[in-house]
Structure formats: C-alpha cells, structure tokens
Design a protein around this motif. Structure first.
Motif, mmCIF file in Angstrom:
data_model
loop_
_atom_site.group_PDB
_atom_site.id
_atom_site.type_symbol
_atom_site.label_atom_id
_atom_site.label_comp_id
_atom_site.label_asym_id
_atom_site.label_seq_id
_atom_site.Cartn_x
_atom_site.Cartn_y
_atom_site.Cartn_z
ATOM 1 N N SER A 277 0.788 -1.027 0.193
ATOM 2 C CA SER A 277 0.011 -0.144 0.192
ATOM 3 C C SER A 277 0.891 1.208 -0.113
ATOM 4 O O SER A 277 2.143 1.081 0.229
ATOM 5 C CB SER A 277 -1.115 -0.037 1.373
ATOM 6 N N ARG A 278 0.268 2.323 -0.394
ATOM 7 C CA ARG A 278 1.250 3.544 -0.357
ATOM 8 C C ARG A 278 0.482 4.432 0.585
ATOM 9 O O ARG A 278 -0.626 4.501 0.886
ATOM 10 C CB ARG A 278 0.900 4.426 -1.852
ATOM 11 N N VAL A 279 1.346 5.301 1.225
ATOM 12 C CA VAL A 279 0.802 6.170 2.072
ATOM 13 C C VAL A 279 0.325 7.609 1.753
ATOM 14 O O VAL A 279 0.945 8.153 0.610
ATOM 15 C CB VAL A 279 2.176 6.880 2.874
ATOM 16 N N ARG A 350 4.472 11.026 2.569
ATOM 17 C CA ARG A 350 3.485 10.753 1.800
ATOM 18 C C ARG A 350 3.998 10.115 0.543
ATOM 19 O O ARG A 350 5.264 10.634 0.030
ATOM 20 C CB ARG A 350 2.824 12.260 1.409
ATOM 21 N N GLY A 351 3.418 9.076 -0.129
ATOM 22 C CA GLY A 351 4.010 8.390 -1.299
ATOM 23 C C GLY A 351 4.896 7.183 -0.967
ATOM 24 O O GLY A 351 5.258 6.481 -1.991
ATOM 25 N N ASP A 352 5.507 6.953 0.224
ATOM 26 C CA ASP A 352 6.021 5.820 0.561
ATOM 27 C C ASP A 352 5.206 4.721 0.513
ATOM 28 O O ASP A 352 3.977 4.612 0.692
ATOM 29 C CB ASP A 352 6.831 5.992 1.857
ATOM 30 N N LEU A 353 5.801 3.381 0.358
ATOM 31 C CA LEU A 353 5.060 1.882 0.273
ATOM 32 C C LEU A 353 5.304 1.609 1.601
ATOM 33 O O LEU A 353 6.341 1.411 2.270
ATOM 34 C CB LEU A 353 5.821 1.394 -0.869
ATOM 35 N N VAL A 354 4.283 0.756 2.022
ATOM 36 C CA VAL A 354 4.143 0.085 3.071
ATOM 37 C C VAL A 354 3.504 -1.579 2.909
ATOM 38 O O VAL A 354 2.683 -1.472 2.154
ATOM 39 C CB VAL A 354 2.856 0.634 4.128
ATOM 40 N N ALA A 355 4.210 -2.314 3.523
ATOM 41 C CA ALA A 355 3.658 -3.645 3.487
ATOM 42 C C ALA A 355 3.027 -4.464 4.688
ATOM 43 O O ALA A 355 3.578 -4.169 5.574
ATOM 44 C CB ALA A 355 4.850 -4.712 3.059
ATOM 45 N N LEU A 356 1.784 -4.933 4.261
ATOM 46 C CA LEU A 356 1.207 -5.541 5.496
ATOM 47 C C LEU A 356 1.423 -7.250 5.170
ATOM 48 O O LEU A 356 0.794 -7.560 4.206
ATOM 49 C CB LEU A 356 -0.273 -5.190 5.177
ATOM 50 N N ARG A 357 2.173 -7.576 6.044
ATOM 51 C CA ARG A 357 2.808 -8.973 6.018
ATOM 52 C C ARG A 357 1.729 -9.950 6.084
ATOM 53 O O ARG A 357 0.757 -9.773 6.763
ATOM 54 C CB ARG A 357 4.025 -9.183 6.739
#
Length: 382
Positions: A277-279, A350-357
């Motif tokens: 997902s993206r912030v 803003r715009g950084d990527l985050v992983a929900l594992r």
C-alpha cells in the motif's frame, strides 16, 4: 523487508505481492513431511483462490478442499484432479451438490442429517452413489478466536456427537450414499499441538466404537487449522509442518487401508503474500499520528473482522534508525478500518510504500468493493 520490490513508479496501489518461490518451498516441505505416510493434503481454497496460486498447488499434486460450487469450479479450472476435491459447507445448495456429483468429486463432507437426506435424494436423481464423510463436532476447544473455533458441541458446523449414531445409520441405510469417512475441523490459527493430539485421541475412540460394530471408515479427515507466525514472518516463513504431521501420524491408530486427510489453507499460502500500500497522508492529531494508507479493510479484512494483527513494514526505508509511532489506518468510511495502533516503524513520508505482511491467506479471498473501491491487482515474483 525480506524482499526488494521492483520499481513501483506508476504502478497502482494497493496490490497483493506473492513470493512464488516461498510458496513452492512450502509445498515441498509438506511433501517431504508426508512422504511414505498415509497422509493426504487438500488445499483449502477459501484461503486464497487466485488462479495462479491454485495452478501451482495443483501442479504440486495436492487435493482441494472447497466450500462452494464456485470453489469447485475454480479447482477444476486450475487442474486439480476431480477425485481429490472434497466439498464442505453447511449450506450446500441443490445446484452445487448436483454439480459436485456430476463432476465426480472425491467426497462430500456432510454437516447435518438434513443435508445427508438431500444428498441421498439428489444422488438418486442423478443415479449416482455419492461418497460422503460425516463431519463430527468432537467438542474440543482449539484455544483460538471465537469466530474461528468450529469444533464445539453447539455450532452451525458439523454433527453433534449425540446425533452421530443416527447419521451413520441413515447413511448406511441409503443405497445412494457411500459412507467413506468421518470429517473433523476444530478451528483455525492453532499454534500449539495439544488440540491436534486431543483430536487424534477423540477420533481413535470414535473409530474403535464403530469398529466393534463392524463399521470401518477409510477416510479420517482431521480438517485444517494449523496456524502461522504473524508477528515474525521472516523468522518463520514456513510453519512447523513436521511437528503437525508427526502429531497426526503418531496419534492416529490407523487400520490397513485407512487414510488421514487434512485441509491446510493459511499454513500454505499466508506467508507468501503481502498487501502493498502507499501512504496517502500522515495526519497530525493532538496526541497521535495517523498513517493513512490507500489500502483498507476491504483489501484485508482480518484486522477489522477478528481484531487480527499483521506485521507492518516500510518498503525500502530511507533510514531504519529514524522511527516514529503511528496509528496505521485505511481510507474506508468505518472506524474499524484500522491495521494497527501505536506502530513503531521507520519514519515515512507521503507516497512511501508499506507492506502488510502474511496477507497471502484471507487477504485477496475476502476482498470486496465496499465503498465502490477497486479490487487490488496481483504481482507474482519468483
């Protein structure tokens, strides 16, 4: 992160990321653990029905555990052998039952005497004897969340032990029912072996009782339920299959010709998948920071539904030493659209990527278009 994502410029988020090499390694570990035994594994399609995932599992030689006519069709389309498909579910419709009979699936796991009667009628209509296993509630507490505990006495699933004699007699009396086995499932996300050991003891007592009456069951289906490590997925990417299968093999008193069947879903696919997902915003509250993602509860339902937690990681953080604390939330118009509170992670922009594992199970399969949001795409690597 244990993986580096390819360049994501212009790629629409959110999406499901699948590590196919890990999936194949997981399947190979299972095959190694059950080699030379009387154990047969059916993949629980409800965990993830993505066609690419299903094809890999079918090619590895596993069976399929289905809970709807749609899942049966998906399993057949992916290449699962018809006879390896088992069909469970408390509300099988006439149309779905007839579809399974027509396709010659291996077994119907019957959840009530009323269902047994309908299957017999439809078997007669199709002029085919239908293979059936009776799902029994062994009244074992799986020590898991109340929404995913299924083996207690009073439950919408399965047949109460006090009604089992009646169900067995009715099945044996019907010329359109082939009573092949017994089926059990005590719950999901079970991370200790004790419930499985207790289940084996209960099964042994039940089968010994019927053996004394001259009734033998070829299939002893223990269901699924083996859990995974949601907290430290990198440390335990593959569950303890050896401990699980050793418990079943040593605990079950099999007679010649009897087989152990199990239905693993989460344990096979959960760790190979992440929701990327993206912030969108970082909202400064009075005493809290809200990290607002473009992925929501409609893309990963477990946190909102069960209060479950998935490890949250920043993809390729700029500086892992610089951390901050956030409530990580989604954009859906529900207060329950929360992935985690007080999450200490590398500081983001803003715009950084985050992983929900650990989202390979019950992520994509439970996704919806709630709020008329687009369903995420999928990226397969390895």
């Amino acid at each position: 992160m244990i993986f580096k994502l390819p360049c994501m410029d212009g790629v629409r988020t959110p999406f499901y990321y699948y590590d196919m090499a890990l999936l194949r390694s997981t399947l190979e570990e299972i095959k190694k653990c059950i080699a030379g035994s009387d154990v047969h594994v059916h993949y629980a399609v409800k965990a993830n029905g993505n066609p690419e995932i299903l094809k890999v599992i079918a090619q590895a030689g596993f069976g399929a555990d289905c809970v709807s006519g749609g899942e049966i069709a998906a399993a057949l389309n992916a290449g699962f052998d018809n006879a390896s498909i088992f069909y469970a579910g408390v509300g099988k419709t006439d149309e779905e039952i007839l579809f399974g009979i027509e396709k010659g699936i291996g077994c119907f796991n019957v959840e009530s005497i009323e269902e047994l009667e309908v299957i017999a009628e439809l078997g007669e209509k199709a002029q085919r004897k239908v293979p059936v296993a009776l799902r029994v509630n062994p009244n074992i507490d799986a020590h898991t969340h109340e929404y995913i505990t299924t083996g207690l006495e009073e439950n919408k699933f399965g047949i109460d032990m006090r009604c089992l004699d009646k169900a067995v007699d009715k099945a044996l009396a019907s010329e359109w029912i082939d009573l092949t086995g017994l089926h059990f499932h005590i719950g999901s996300q079970i991370t200790i072996t004790e419930p499985f050991a207790l289940l084996c003891e209960r099964i042994n007592k039940i089968t010994e009782k019927y053996r004394e009456k001259g009734i033998e069951f070829k299939i002893l289906n223990v269901g699924g339920g083996l859990g995974i490590d949601y907290d430290t997925p990198d440390e335990n990417p593959i569950p303890d299959f050896k401990g699980y299968f050793d418990t079943l093999i040593s605990g079950m008193h099999l007679q010649p010709g009897q087989e152990i069947h199990c239905e693993l879903g989460r344990a096979i696919v959960a760790q190979c998948g992440s929701l990327i997902s993206r912030v969108v915003y970082i909202k400064e509250g009075i005493g809290r920071k809200f990290l607002i993602l473009d992925a929501g509860m409609n893309d990963l339902m477990r946190p909102a539904l069960y209060g479950a937690h998935h490890k949250i990681e920043v993809v390729d953080p700029r500086d892992e030493a610089e951390t901050d604390v956030y409530d990580v939330v989604g954009p859906v118009c529900e207060s329950s659209d929360v992935f985690g509170k007080d999450e200490k992670i590398p500081a983001v922009r803003r715009g950084d990527l985050v992983a929900l594992r650990s989202a390979g199970a019950y992520g994509e399969s439970m996704a919806s278009e709630y709020n008329m949001r687009r369903l995420p795409g999928s990226l397969f690597v390895g």
